[in-house]
Design a protein around this motif. Structure first.
Motif, short mmCIF file in Angstrom:
data_model
loop_
_atom_site.label_atom_id
_atom_site.label_comp_id
_atom_site.label_asym_id
_atom_site.label_seq_id
_atom_site.Cartn_x
_atom_site.Cartn_y
_atom_site.Cartn_z
N ALA A 156 49.56 16.58 -23.84
CA ALA A 156 49.16 17.50 -22.78
C ALA A 156 47.80 17.10 -22.20
O ALA A 156 47.61 17.11 -20.98
CB ALA A 156 49.10 18.93 -23.33
N LEU A 157 46.86 16.71 -23.06
CA LEU A 157 45.54 16.29 -22.58
C LEU A 157 45.64 15.00 -21.78
O LEU A 157 44.97 14.84 -20.75
CB LEU A 157 44.60 16.10 -23.78
CG LEU A 157 44.17 17.37 -24.51
CD1 LEU A 157 43.36 17.01 -25.75
CD2 LEU A 157 43.34 18.26 -23.58
N THR A 158 46.48 14.07 -22.23
CA THR A 158 46.67 12.81 -21.50
C THR A 158 47.26 13.07 -20.12
O THR A 158 46.80 12.50 -19.12
CB THR A 158 47.59 11.87 -22.29
OG1 THR A 158 47.01 11.62 -23.58
CG2 THR A 158 47.76 10.55 -21.56
N ALA A 159 48.27 13.92 -20.06
CA ALA A 159 48.89 14.23 -18.77
C ALA A 159 47.91 14.95 -17.84
O ALA A 159 47.84 14.65 -16.65
CB ALA A 159 50.14 15.09 -18.98
N ALA A 160 47.13 15.88 -18.40
CA ALA A 160 46.16 16.60 -17.58
C ALA A 160 45.08 15.65 -17.04
O ALA A 160 44.69 15.72 -15.87
CB ALA A 160 45.51 17.71 -18.40
N GLY A 161 44.62 14.73 -17.91
CA GLY A 161 43.62 13.76 -17.46
C GLY A 161 44.17 12.82 -16.42
O GLY A 161 43.49 12.49 -15.44
N ALA A 162 45.42 12.39 -16.60
CA ALA A 162 46.04 11.49 -15.62
C ALA A 162 46.23 12.20 -14.29
O ALA A 162 45.98 11.63 -13.22
CB ALA A 162 47.37 10.98 -16.16
N PHE A 163 46.69 13.44 -14.34
CA PHE A 163 46.88 14.20 -13.10
C PHE A 163 45.56 14.37 -12.36
O PHE A 163 45.48 14.20 -11.13
CB PHE A 163 47.49 15.56 -13.41
CG PHE A 163 47.45 16.53 -12.26
CD1 PHE A 163 48.32 16.39 -11.19
CD2 PHE A 163 46.52 17.57 -12.23
CE1 PHE A 163 48.28 17.26 -10.11
CE2 PHE A 163 46.48 18.45 -11.16
CZ PHE A 163 47.35 18.30 -10.10
N SER B 67 47.13 17.38 -32.34
CA SER B 67 48.50 16.98 -32.64
C SER B 67 49.04 16.11 -31.52
O SER B 67 48.46 16.05 -30.42
CB SER B 67 49.37 18.24 -32.78
OG SER B 67 49.50 18.89 -31.53
N PRO B 68 50.16 15.40 -31.76
CA PRO B 68 50.74 14.58 -30.69
C PRO B 68 51.07 15.39 -29.44
O PRO B 68 50.87 14.91 -28.32
CB PRO B 68 52.00 14.00 -31.33
CG PRO B 68 51.66 13.92 -32.79
CD PRO B 68 50.81 15.13 -33.06
N ARG B 69 51.56 16.61 -29.59
CA ARG B 69 51.88 17.43 -28.42
C ARG B 69 50.62 17.77 -27.64
O ARG B 69 50.61 17.69 -26.40
CB ARG B 69 52.61 18.70 -28.85
CG ARG B 69 54.03 18.48 -29.32
CD ARG B 69 54.72 19.80 -29.58
NE ARG B 69 56.08 19.62 -30.06
CZ ARG B 69 56.92 20.59 -30.34
NH1 ARG B 69 56.53 21.85 -30.18
NH2 ARG B 69 58.14 20.34 -30.78
N ALA B 70 49.58 18.16 -28.34
CA ALA B 70 48.33 18.49 -27.65
C ALA B 70 47.73 17.25 -27.00
O ALA B 70 47.20 17.33 -25.88
CB ALA B 70 47.34 19.11 -28.64
#
Length: 276
Positions: free
Chosen positions: A124-131, A118-121
């Motif tokens: 979250a994955l995009t933010a985790a990968g960027a971090f 989903s867009p929310r998931a």
């Protein structure tokens, strides 16, 4: 339609980055400023000790004049209270908005391409990968240091190495995603993810071994407790920034994409030929 959706996601990403920057600023001010003040106090005490122990080059009135000129040259252009409030807020907010926009573009590319999330998931994955790629991996190799504790003669080299590590980490992360997608049809999503993650960790470990270390990033004798307090605070600021961004942007992106889907469905119904 696609271009307008990406533009909408970009605007919402920058807004989410701004909100995340506000939270990160609060953490930076409350948690990060005490070790910064402590490191500056250590530096000032060391400078005063060096000045007291050094022989005076000019005696009498000439020495006083030289000291006055040196004091004028070292006078701060921006005071510490301004640096720790307005300056810190400006830097963190601009940083949050910029990274929020970049992360939104990465989200637009990743949506639907890294699994049926989903867009929310996906946010979250995009933010985790960027971090992980932009901050955590470079941080593990070249940890953050307080101001005025390193060798000023090597600051250019240390900055270059840090940004090189960021670039390498991002490229390795992209390579891991591509590898995982190619392995998925043969190994399945779970095994492909494990294989790609293992390859990423191995490549990062090799980079850690072959890239030079910052041996002079911290002056000898600097308090270890103060150094780690600053590093933990720096890590906390980034964690809060990306966590808040993931939550806020996930909600905004979900609403935008749901509204666009409803509009597309309504348009399809209006243009569909009547049956009967």
């Amino acid at each position: 339609m696609y271009a307008s959706t990406v533009r909408g996601l970009l605007v919402r990403g920058m807004l989410a980055g701004l909100i995340a920057g506000l939270f990160a600023f609060a953490v930076a001010y409350v948690v990060g400023e005490p070790p910064v003040r402590g490191s500056i106090a250590v530096e000032e005490a060391q400078a005063a000790q060096d000045a007291a122990g050094a022989p005076s080059a000019h005696a009498g009135h000439g020495g006083d004049a030289a000291s006055g000129e040196a004091a004028e040259e070292e006078e701060e252009v921006v005071s510490r209270p301004v640096q720790s409030t307005v300056g810190l807020a400006t830097g963190v907010l601009v940083y949050g908005v910029a990274l929020g926009g970049i992360a939104a573009l990465a989200f637009s590319f990743a949506l639907g391409r890294v699994g049926g999330f989903s867009p929310r998931a996906t946010a979250a994955l995009t933010a985790a990968g960027a971090f992980a790629t932009v901050y955590l991996v470079p941080f593990l190799k070249y940890p953050a240091t307080p101001p005025a504790v390193g060798n000023p003669d090597t600051i250019g080299q240390r900055t270059t190495l840090f940004f090189l590590m960021i670039l390498l980490s991002v490229l390795l992360g992209i390579g891991a995603i591509i590898l995982g997608r190619r392995l998925a049809p043969r190994l399945g999503n779970w095994n492909a993810t494990l294989a790609a993650s293992g390859g990423f960790i191995l490549a990062v470990a090799l980079a850690f071994v072959f890239l030079p270390a910052n041996d002079d990033a911290v002056k000898p004798g600097f308090p270890a407790a103060l150094l780690w307090e600053f590093r933990i605070a720096s890590l906390a600021v980034q964690l809060v920034l990306w966590a808040v961004f993931a939550i806020v942007f996930g909600v905004l992106a979900q609403r935008l994409l749901a509204a666009r889907a409803d509009d597309a469905e309504a348009t399809a119904r209006q243009t569909a030929p009547a049956v009967g």
